[in-house]
Design a protein around this motif. Structure first.
Motif, PDB file in Angstrom:
ATOM      1  N   UNK A   6     -38.838  73.551 -27.219  1.00 30.87           N
ATOM      2  CA  UNK A   6     -38.709  73.196 -25.797  1.00 30.87           C
ATOM      3  C   UNK A   6     -40.077  72.845 -25.221  1.00 30.87           C
ATOM      4  N   UNK A   7     -40.185  71.668 -24.597  1.00 32.06           N
ATOM      5  CA  UNK A   7     -41.523  71.280 -24.142  1.00 32.06           C
ATOM      6  C   UNK A   7     -41.957  72.017 -22.878  1.00 32.06           C
ATOM      7  N   UNK A   8     -41.002  72.513 -22.108  1.00 36.45           N
ATOM      8  CA  UNK A   8     -41.394  73.235 -20.899  1.00 36.45           C
ATOM      9  C   UNK A   8     -41.869  74.639 -21.261  1.00 36.45           C
ATOM     10  N   UNK A  27     -39.061  76.302 -10.695  1.00 32.14           N
ATOM     11  CA  UNK A  27     -40.282  75.681 -11.222  1.00 32.14           C
ATOM     12  C   UNK A  27     -40.938  76.629 -12.226  1.00 32.14           C
ATOM     13  N   UNK A  30     -39.282  76.589 -15.447  1.00 28.00           N
ATOM     14  CA  UNK A  30     -39.264  75.303 -16.144  1.00 28.00           C
ATOM     15  C   UNK A  30     -37.952  74.539 -16.021  1.00 28.00           C
ATOM     16  N   UNK A  32     -37.039  72.835 -13.055  1.00 26.03           N
ATOM     17  CA  UNK A  32     -37.290  71.631 -12.258  1.00 26.03           C
ATOM     18  C   UNK A  32     -38.784  71.397 -12.138  1.00 26.03           C
ATOM     19  N   UNK A  33     -39.123  70.165 -11.785  1.00 18.98           N
ATOM     20  CA  UNK A  33     -40.505  69.777 -11.531  1.00 18.98           C
ATOM     21  C   UNK A  33     -40.544  69.150 -10.145  1.00 18.98           C
ATOM     22  N   UNK A  34     -41.504  69.579  -9.336  1.00 21.55           N
ATOM     23  CA  UNK A  34     -41.592  69.047  -7.980  1.00 21.55           C
ATOM     24  C   UNK A  34     -42.374  67.743  -7.985  1.00 21.55           C
ATOM     25  N   UNK A  40     -37.150  66.554  -6.599  1.00 23.51           N
ATOM     26  CA  UNK A  40     -37.346  67.336  -7.814  1.00 23.51           C
ATOM     27  C   UNK A  40     -36.739  66.654  -9.032  1.00 23.51           C
ATOM     28  N   UNK A  41     -37.488  66.676 -10.141  1.00 28.83           N
ATOM     29  CA  UNK A  41     -36.956  66.222 -11.421  1.00 28.83           C
ATOM     30  C   UNK A  41     -36.274  67.410 -12.106  1.00 28.83           C
ATOM     31  N   UNK A  42     -35.263  67.116 -12.923  1.00 27.75           N
ATOM     32  CA  UNK A  42     -34.554  68.163 -13.651  1.00 27.75           C
ATOM     33  C   UNK A  42     -34.947  68.113 -15.118  1.00 27.75           C
ATOM     34  N   UNK A  43     -35.603  69.185 -15.560  1.00 30.36           N
ATOM     35  CA  UNK A  43     -36.097  69.280 -16.942  1.00 30.36           C
ATOM     36  C   UNK A  43     -34.957  69.800 -17.837  1.00 30.36           C
ATOM     37  N   UNK A  44     -35.162  69.859 -19.156  1.00 31.00           N
ATOM     38  CA  UNK A  44     -34.020  70.159 -20.041  1.00 31.00           C
ATOM     39  C   UNK A  44     -33.148  71.350 -19.606  1.00 31.00           C
ATOM     40  N   UNK A  47     -31.404  70.375 -16.308  1.00 34.68           N
ATOM     41  CA  UNK A  47     -30.393  69.341 -16.513  1.00 34.68           C
ATOM     42  C   UNK A  47     -29.120  69.928 -17.113  1.00 34.68           C
ATOM     43  N   UNK A 138     -26.853  60.127  -6.729  1.00 34.12           N
ATOM     44  CA  UNK A 138     -28.104  60.524  -6.113  1.00 34.12           C
ATOM     45  C   UNK A 138     -28.145  59.952  -4.703  1.00 34.12           C
TER      46      UNK A 138
END
Lengths: 416, 416
Positions: A6-8, A27, A30, A32-34, A40-44, A47, A138
């Motif tokens: 997992x990259x996060x 956050x 790991x 979401x990313x602001x 916010x982006x949704x990380x693995x 998501x 969205x």
């Protein structure tokens, strides 16, 4: 999934400008990313939760016979001008841009007008009705303030559904069906007992509307509730008339902060009349369609779950939307035999279709447990020297903290 | 799904302003709705194809160990200003807007800068590398012209992946792995034999790039190909030097029109240096990450399929992405016994997990067949008086037109 892959990574602290508990937690873990305030982006891991929440909602929409589609983000000015909702004075949360080829475009904050307009191609007769469509989209809303993390985004995912009916009876049936489907969704997400249908004023565009409000300290609304009677009154419509109508005394109501997790609008025939969406009845007469619009804030729901089920140590996801079914934590250290045993248990879980996050990292036990607490998968499995010696796996239900050594032969059944 | 329930209807003609064959077909068949030039909504049948194409791509990305996430549409000006790509003079397809709270925002036409910036939170050491992420995202590109239907959208779905490596060897391995994964995707979609990897100039931002070009009359590019040798040269790099390098004579090459279905970029370490994405090596020195960026135009691919496999009668979907596995057409007319038989076959298919579109409508046989041709599901099953009398179902493989009466006992096996 192997956690080493997992990259996060979990973080000790959230960005300083992040004041909402939900976003701070998500956050740090790991999920979401602001990108910017309210965006916010949704990380693995995030998501996965998002997809699972969507799947719960999708199943309830499909069960109603509603059909999934996906509209566009770019919208035509003319559609909104027709219903007098293009002007920033009428709708103050528009993001707008310009086509290089000339002309204005709007970025989708709602899809009521475009969907209503599109349906003109498919609804012509009473035989085409009733029908219902929905999408996960969205939405972009140019909020002045965005300090509630993923509970009030400038960019967020919404499930919006639209019903179309030829008469009031069918229309009411769909409206009621949707109301019940919403309560099923909230129940499946573990917030059914804390979520109330409240009567709300609909503004200028609807005959009336209902909100779904969840008791939540971080919510932006206030409701007066009576749990026994299942009554909830929005602050905005709280007055003597309402109390009288609902046959309840103010002293029997508890004032609570709430978050709006859903909102449904009854347009009657007004919206279709404005849009020009009509059907021909048996006599050939043109009649505006009865319309309803039904929203669930999908990413907001995740925020509400984080607010309600999160502590300073981390999240605790409802099973229905947990990013993984089980979190397998190996305490093998550098011991090759123990690593092989943990790998074997991971393979066993995978072969049996148990979606597992496998902490195979070479880090201290304390760090592993802290990360597992933060990530919040409700079922934790530990493989250690002790458990291997006992031919077992330690299974902890983080819901109630109960921990047990389960023989390997019973593991799959137990985890299921 | 019962076709009588589907809200879309086939249409005799597409909107007059729609000049692209792919969009004309997909609009007529009810797969997409044109919101404006280059902007299309995906209706239930179209969304099914979109989801299936995404799933094919997802499986190949997951097989590489790439991790799915989803970035945001709203982007910060500062990230793009840092790499000098905010100005409309540098990037002429921006949609931009303004925050009510003050400041400019960009709408995502690419995610290279935001993803690279985000990864600064997760990549610090060589131990964090290599890693790879991908997403399916709606991109907005302010194209001056948009006349190619869903093949060149102002709003479209792209799969974009990003690789991050500590050294050239790992970097090259990921780049090569992605190239092969792309060819697997195109093969699974039935366009493998017509798709070529071509060397292309990368522009100012990359060391070099490769394009994936599919032979397609409606394509906007021109390539010179030799099928036997598997050589394809983009018009833009077609010169004596290239011919010499590839040891091929111009007379051995065929000039064809092509559509770019994928594009991969090798940034070397330049992009990371611009963004400030570095890792610490074993000695503690800070080194820019090796980056690659990999795009597949998901909705464009659907357009290419429509162009290549569509006729004036309708579509013929590759099995891998067909909206349904089988199209069951009932010719029961008003005959109740036949209707019951057709219903029974539909239930049988459903129980066996065969995803079926069931034309249960009370319309003429000719209309049913015409609609089935237009919608383009490759396997058609017919239930009629004749087939019921024979205890069979007529199964037609529309790929080759072969039609056979299959006894009910063998139906499921045959359809699978």
């Amino acid at each position: 999934m192997r956690q080493s892959h997992l990259f996060t990574k979990t973080q000790k602290s959230a960005p300083k400008d992040e004041v909402a508990k939900n976003a701070q937690l998500l956050i740090r873990a790991g999920f979401v990313h602001k990108e910017m305030a309210g965006v916010y982006a949704y990380l693995p891991l995030g998501l996965r939760v998002l997809d699972r929440v969507k799947q719960v909602v999708r199943e309830e929409m499909d069960a109603l016979g509603s059909q999934e589609l996906i509209m566009t983000s770019l919208q035509r000015k003319e559609l909104w001008a027709r219903t007098d909702r293009w002007s920033d004075k009428k709708v103050d949360i528009w993001f707008k841009s310009e086509l290089k080829a000339g002309g204005d475009v709007g970025l989708a904050w709602s899809h009521e007008e475009p969907i209503g307009d599109m349906m003109r191609a498919y609804i012509s007769s009473y035989k085409d009705l009733p029908t219902c469509v929905y999408q996960f989209q969205t939405k972009l809303r140019n909020e002045m303030r965005a300090k509630s993390g993923i509970m009030r985004g400038r960019e967020f995912v919404m499930k919006d559904a639209y019903s179309f009916a030829a008469g009031e009876e069918d229309h009411d049936k769909m409206y009621e069906g949707m109301k019940q489907a919403y309560m099923k969704v909230f129940k499946r997400l573990g917030i059914g007992d804390d979520t109330f249908v409240t009567f709300a004023s609909g503004g200028a565009f609807t005959q009336f509307s209902h909100e779904f409000q969840t008791v939540c300290e971080a919510g932006e609304d206030v409701c007066y509730i009576n749990r026994e009677k299942g009554i909830a009154i929005n602050q905005e419509v709280m007055n003597d008339d309402t109390l009288k109508e609902l046959k309840v005394k103010k002293s029997d109501l508890e004032e609570v902060k709430t978050a709006e997790v859903g909102n449904i609008f009854n347009f009657g025939r007004q919206k279709a009349e404005d849009i020009g969406l009509t059907y021909k009845d048996e006599t050939g007469a043109s009649i505006p369609v009865w319309m309803g619009s039904y929203g669930i804030g999908v990413t907001r729901l995740i925020g509400v779950l984080a607010e309600k089920f999160g502590t300073s140590d981390g999240m605790l996801w409802p099973r229905s939307v947990s990013p993984f079914q089980a979190h397998l934590v190996s305490l093998a250290g550098g011991n090759r035999d123990l690593i092989a045993e943990a790998d074997r248990i991971y393979d066993l879980l995978k072969e049996n279709g148990i979606d597992t996050l496998y902490d195979d990292r070479d880090v201290r036990a304390g760090e592993k447990f802290a990360d597992a607490d933060l990530i919040g998968i409700p079922m934790r499995l530990v493989v250690s020297e002790k458990t291997v010696a006992a031919g077992s796996v330690e299974v902890t239900n983080r819901d109630n903290g109960a921990s047990q050594l389960i023989p390997e032969s019973q593991l799959i059944e137990r985890v299921r």
